[in-house]
Design a protein around this motif. Structure first.
Motif, PDB file in Angstrom:
ATOM      1  N   ALA A 638      -2.393 -13.020  12.172  1.00 47.05           N
ATOM      2  CA  ALA A 638      -3.369 -14.218  11.692  1.00 47.05           C
ATOM      3  C   ALA A 638      -4.683 -13.278  11.677  1.00 47.05           C
ATOM      4  N   MET A 639      -4.800 -11.948  12.200  1.00 45.05           N
ATOM      5  CA  MET A 639      -6.049 -11.548  12.267  1.00 45.05           C
ATOM      6  C   MET A 639      -6.241 -10.714  11.023  1.00 45.05           C
ATOM      7  N   ALA A 640      -7.053 -11.110  10.125  1.00 45.06           N
ATOM      8  CA  ALA A 640      -7.161 -10.551   8.879  1.00 45.06           C
ATOM      9  C   ALA A 640      -7.665  -8.954   8.738  1.00 45.06           C
ATOM     10  N   TRP A 641      -8.455  -8.852   9.885  1.00 38.53           N
ATOM     11  CA  TRP A 641      -9.404  -7.627  10.232  1.00 38.53           C
ATOM     12  C   TRP A 641      -8.405  -6.615  10.817  1.00 38.53           C
ATOM     13  N   ALA A 642      -7.282  -6.995  11.334  1.00 43.08           N
ATOM     14  CA  ALA A 642      -6.422  -6.096  11.995  1.00 43.08           C
ATOM     15  C   ALA A 642      -5.122  -5.987  11.887  1.00 43.08           C
ATOM     16  N   SER A 643      -4.554  -7.089  10.775  1.00 41.21           N
ATOM     17  CA  SER A 643      -3.206  -7.283  10.728  1.00 41.21           C
ATOM     18  C   SER A 643      -2.517  -5.943  10.021  1.00 41.21           C
ATOM     19  N   ASN A 644      -3.317  -5.167   9.651  1.00 40.92           N
ATOM     20  CA  ASN A 644      -2.374  -4.048   8.920  1.00 40.92           C
ATOM     21  C   ASN A 644      -2.236  -2.897   9.762  1.00 40.92           C
ATOM     22  N   TRP A 645      -2.978  -2.981  11.101  1.00 32.40           N
ATOM     23  CA  TRP A 645      -2.773  -1.876  11.912  1.00 32.40           C
ATOM     24  C   TRP A 645      -2.544  -2.301  13.427  1.00 32.40           C
ATOM     25  N   GLN A 647      -0.303  -4.187  15.984  1.00 29.58           N
ATOM     26  CA  GLN A 647       0.952  -4.821  15.897  1.00 29.58           C
ATOM     27  C   GLN A 647       1.093  -6.003  17.361  1.00 29.58           C
ATOM     28  N   GLU A 648       0.221  -5.597  18.473  1.00 30.45           N
ATOM     29  CA  GLU A 648       0.531  -6.534  19.497  1.00 30.45           C
ATOM     30  C   GLU A 648      -0.889  -6.506  20.159  1.00 30.45           C
ATOM     31  N   LEU A 649      -1.409  -7.556  20.788  1.00 28.55           N
ATOM     32  CA  LEU A 649      -2.517  -7.640  21.630  1.00 28.55           C
ATOM     33  C   LEU A 649      -2.408  -8.675  22.845  1.00 28.55           C
ATOM     34  N   ARG A 650      -2.366  -8.371  24.026  1.00 25.97           N
ATOM     35  CA  ARG A 650      -2.093  -9.303  25.058  1.00 25.97           C
ATOM     36  C   ARG A 650      -3.155  -9.216  26.091  1.00 25.97           C
ATOM     37  N   LEU A 651      -3.575 -10.167  26.805  1.00 22.57           N
ATOM     38  CA  LEU A 651      -4.347 -10.219  27.999  1.00 22.57           C
ATOM     39  C   LEU A 651      -3.681 -10.990  28.677  1.00 22.57           C
ATOM     40  N   SER A 652      -3.968 -10.428  30.036  1.00 22.77           N
ATOM     41  CA  SER A 652      -3.247 -10.949  31.185  1.00 22.77           C
ATOM     42  C   SER A 652      -3.985 -10.967  32.672  1.00 22.77           C
ATOM     43  N   PHE A 653      -3.871 -11.914  33.562  1.00 19.23           N
ATOM     44  CA  PHE A 653      -4.442 -11.818  34.895  1.00 19.23           C
ATOM     45  C   PHE A 653      -3.267 -11.939  35.725  1.00 19.23           C
ATOM     46  N   THR A 654      -3.098 -11.159  36.802  1.00 20.71           N
ATOM     47  CA  THR A 654      -2.089 -11.048  37.769  1.00 20.71           C
ATOM     48  C   THR A 654      -2.687 -11.301  39.231  1.00 20.71           C
ATOM     49  N   ASN A 701      -3.028  -5.107  27.035  1.00 22.68           N
ATOM     50  CA  ASN A 701      -1.997  -4.257  26.316  1.00 22.68           C
ATOM     51  C   ASN A 701      -1.962  -4.486  24.916  1.00 22.68           C
ATOM     52  N   VAL A 702      -2.052  -3.126  24.096  1.00 21.23           N
ATOM     53  CA  VAL A 702      -2.426  -2.938  22.968  1.00 21.23           C
ATOM     54  C   VAL A 702      -1.204  -2.104  22.396  1.00 21.23           C
ATOM     55  N   SER A 703      -0.864  -2.493  21.041  1.00 15.62           N
ATOM     56  CA  SER A 703       0.206  -1.673  20.357  1.00 15.62           C
ATOM     57  C   SER A 703      -0.162  -1.770  18.894  1.00 15.62           C
ATOM     58  N   PHE A 704      -0.132  -0.394  18.473  1.00 14.54           N
ATOM     59  CA  PHE A 704      -0.679  -0.082  17.014  1.00 14.54           C
ATOM     60  C   PHE A 704       0.819   0.493  15.973  1.00 14.54           C
TER      61      PHE A 704
END
Length: 704
Positions: A638-645, A647-654, A701-704
């Motif tokens: 749903a991120m038009a600026w990043a949808s092509n490159w 794949q995954e963006l996750r933020l977490s606190f542990t 966590n970022v995946s391209f």
């Protein structure tokens, strides 16, 4: 006691809120015939005690290649790690809190040379670096349909060096010293497997035969030098040649080398019918160079079967979504004994207590003496275990669970014991104790319930518990010590061990009843002879818990998730060696710090000694919130600026170790120190523990 007029929290001065940074980069990809995975990791971790840090760099690459129309598959793995570490375990347990940490002008305070622990941290250092390379290649070739040969070759090479130094200084009047150690370790593994899998009607059979050979080698050396100049900025570890005192009495080099080999021949057969009835049988012959010439090999077998009841016709329409019955029996061998203890050993000495003079008026000559006789008869310790289990599922799989009963009996127990014959070259020796057994039996129960609705909300809750009954039987010894005390007047005093009719790790000591009219400790006269002696020691508790358990709960709503995990134990005791060795009343007269336990009895004499007793035995039960993670996964499409490159963006606190509920008043009820005696594992002794950290982790966590 000297009152310095201040009020210092030394724990506050010596510890900090430490920061850990972890960075990982992963690359993966490939084709139909070739796949690769590569990663690079960097960790920079501050210890919660000042001057304790760890830096680790790691790299890994895995490659899988298929050849000859996919009949040949080769897996390559290469891992390397470099770890640099500095340690500092000085927590100022006994430091006088009435002395200020610093002078008004900001210098480290050291009146009357009372040894401010900040000076110890400043001038003492413990550094190490280790390097590890692990390589593995595993080709497999399908010779015929269903017949596969596989080779597994692994090689591990470790090297390490360590420096323990004291920088020369006038503030503590240290002359300076350096101790260096070097180590090498190699591990080579070669395994060959031949597997044949085939079907006969609705029967599936798999037969495996194989051979394994492992060789390990270790070498270490240590040396030291003293008296370094105080008027230089060069640390001793950076130039050992500046040391001025090197002699064979105080600085004799030491070292050790050992080499072990382990060889195994094994076979396994698996049979299944309609995926409903399953049976496995294994047999293996294991040989170890650790054992004597007469008993290097042991033969061990096992059998296991299961019945998937849910597949039967009579289960149609039942409330169960899964139902499986399991049972098994098997034997395993234990070779965890010190290296070379079955071989004879010598030492060189010119001591009059072990040599005879050539003439009565002359000097004693240098000679060799036995320190250990060869023992060719020592053999494998054997554990025989049987178990029965049931797996089930209800409500279309929402509720799942397992129930297991196990009974494990170990015999031919390997122990280091005192010889009956007083005229022997060594005070102890390793042997298999005949008739002695150690039994573990109990239940394991696990339940999980998960549910999801159409609005995007889901949750799961579950847990498991293990109930263990452990007992040592037919031991010919009053006690085999597994944990002992150390310190002035305490060294080698038994704390716990193996006692016949009791669990392993049983605490064996006198029962403390208070302070008598003379201000001394008084104990129960267990044997009723009117005197308080070692014969009044009894079993007063166990380091092994009756129950260990954990439970969790998970919630998620659309892209937000929350995971919470608890764990705990009950029914065990902990011996607070730290309190016994550091917090007794006598230390008040030496201007040392103590805790409230030292003044619990106002009538106690200032010269009353701290002795091993139930005075320092405490309940070790606890419940810990071990982990809590809150995360959010973004909808990258749903991120038009990043949808092509992206794949995954996750933020977490542990959060880890967020709280613990316990009656134990030491640092932590999960005791983590090794207080073993003669290589026999110890349990439940808290001896100057390193604090367990409360940790907060922020992750991206970022995946391209």
């Amino acid at each position: 006691m000297i009152d310095g007029g201040g009020s210092t929290d030394w724990q506050e001065e010596l510890t900090r809120a430490a920061i850990t940074q972890n960075y990982n980069l992963v690359l993966s990809g490939g084709t139909e015939k070739l796949n690769y995975y590569a990663s690079l990791g960097l960790q920079d971790q501050e210890g919660i005690v000042y001057n304790s840090d760890l830096k680790r760099t790691s790299a890994r690459i895995n490659v899988t290649q298929k050849l000859l129309e996919d009949r040949l598959r080769i897996d390559y793995n290469l891992n390397t790690t470099i770890t640099e570490q500095s340690r500092n375990n000085n927590l100022g347990y006994t430091t006088n809190p009435t002395f200020d940490a610093y002078t008004p002008d900001g210098e480290i305070n050291n009146p009357l040379n009372w040894n401010n622990p900040l000076l110890s941290n400043k001038y003492n250092g413990d550094f190490s670096e280790s390097r590890r390379i692990l390589f593995n290649v595993s080709p497999s070739f399908e010779i015929l349909d269903g017949l596969v040969y596989k080779l597994n070759f692994g090689y591990e090479n470790n090297s390490s060096d360590s420096d323990q130094q004291t920088i020369a200084n006038t503030e503590r009047n240290d002359l300076g010293s350096l101790s260096q150690g070097f180590g090498k370790y190699r591990n080579t593994l070669i395994e060959n497997y031949l597997t044949y899998t085939f079907d006969v009607g609705e029967h599936n059979l798999s037969i495996l035969g194989g051979h394994s050979y492992q060789k390990t080698f270790s070498r270490s050396s240590n040396w030291s030098i003293d008296e370094f100049p105080a008027d230089t900025d060069i640390e001793p570890r950076n130039n050992p040649g500046l040391g001025g005192d090197l002699n064979l009495t105080d600085n004799r080099p030491t070292g050790s080398t050992w080499e072990n080999e382990l060889q195994s021949f094994f076979g396994r057969a698996n049979w299944s019918f309609k995926d409903r009835y399953l049976f496995t049988a294994t047999v293996r012959a294991d040989g170890s160079s650790k054992f004597g010439e007469n008993n290097k090999y042991g033969v061990f077998s096992s059998f296991a079967g299961s019945w998937r009841i849910i597949e039967e016709d009579f289960m149609d329409g039942s409330i169960f979504s899964d139902l499986k019955l399991r049972a098994g029996w098997g034997q395993t061998g234990n070779q965890e004994i010190p290296n070379k203890i079955t071989k004879e050993s010598f030492s060189v000495s010119n001591s009059s207590s072990v040599s005879y003079p050539i003439d009565q008026n002359g000097a004693y000559p240098v000679g060799s003496e036995y320190t250990r006789f060869a023992n060719p008869d020592i053999q494998w310790e054997v554990s025989t275990q049987s178990n029965v289990g049931l797996d089930f599922g209800l409500f279309d799989g929402s509720l799942t669970g397992t129930v297991d009963y196990f009974n494990k009996v170990s015999d031919n127990i390997l122990l280091e014991v005192v010889p009956v014959d007083p005229i022997v070259p060594a005070p102890t020796y390793w042997t298999n104790v005949p008739d002695m057994t150690i039994t573990n039996k109990g239940f394991e129960i696990a339940l999980d319930y998960a549910k999801r609705n159409y609005e995007g909300f889901s949750y799961a809750i579950g847990g498991n518990a293990t109930f263990i009954d452990n007992v040592v039987e037919d031991s010919p010894f009053t006690i085999v010590t597994t944990g002992s005390a150390s310190g002035q007047g305490l060294t080698d005093a038994t704390i716990n061990g193996f006692v016949s009719g009791e669990p392993i790790g049983s605490f064996y000591m006198q029962t403390f009843t208070g302070i008598n009219s003379d201000g001394r400790s008084q104990f129960v006269d267990s044997d009723g002879d009117g005197d308080i002696t070692e014969n009044d020691r009894t079993v007063v508790g166990s380091a092994l818990p009756d129950m260990t358990y954990s439970f969790y709960t998970n919630f998620s709503y659309k892209r937000l998730d929350l995971n919470i995990n608890f764990n705990g134990v009950s029914g065990n005791e902990i011996y607070d060696h730290t309190a016994m060795g550091s917090f007794y009343k006598t230390l008040l007269s030496k201007s040392n710090n103590t805790t409230a336990i030292a003044i619990q009895y106002p009538e106690e004499s200032i010269i009353n000694s701290a002795a091993v007793s139930t005075r320092y035995l405490k309940d070790g039960s606890y419940l810990r919130l071990s982990n809590l993670t809150l995360g959010y996964s973004f909808d990258t499409k749903a991120m038009a600026w990043a949808s092509n490159w992206l794949q995954e963006l996750r933020l977490s606190f542990t959060g880890q170790n967020l709280f613990v509920i316990t009656d134990y008043d030491g640092y932590d009820p999960e005791v983590n120190q090794d207080s073993s005696t003669n290589g026999i594992q110890s349990f439940g002794i808290d001896k100057f523990a390193y604090p367990k950290a409360k940790t907060f982790v922020f992750g991206v966590n970022v995946s391209f």
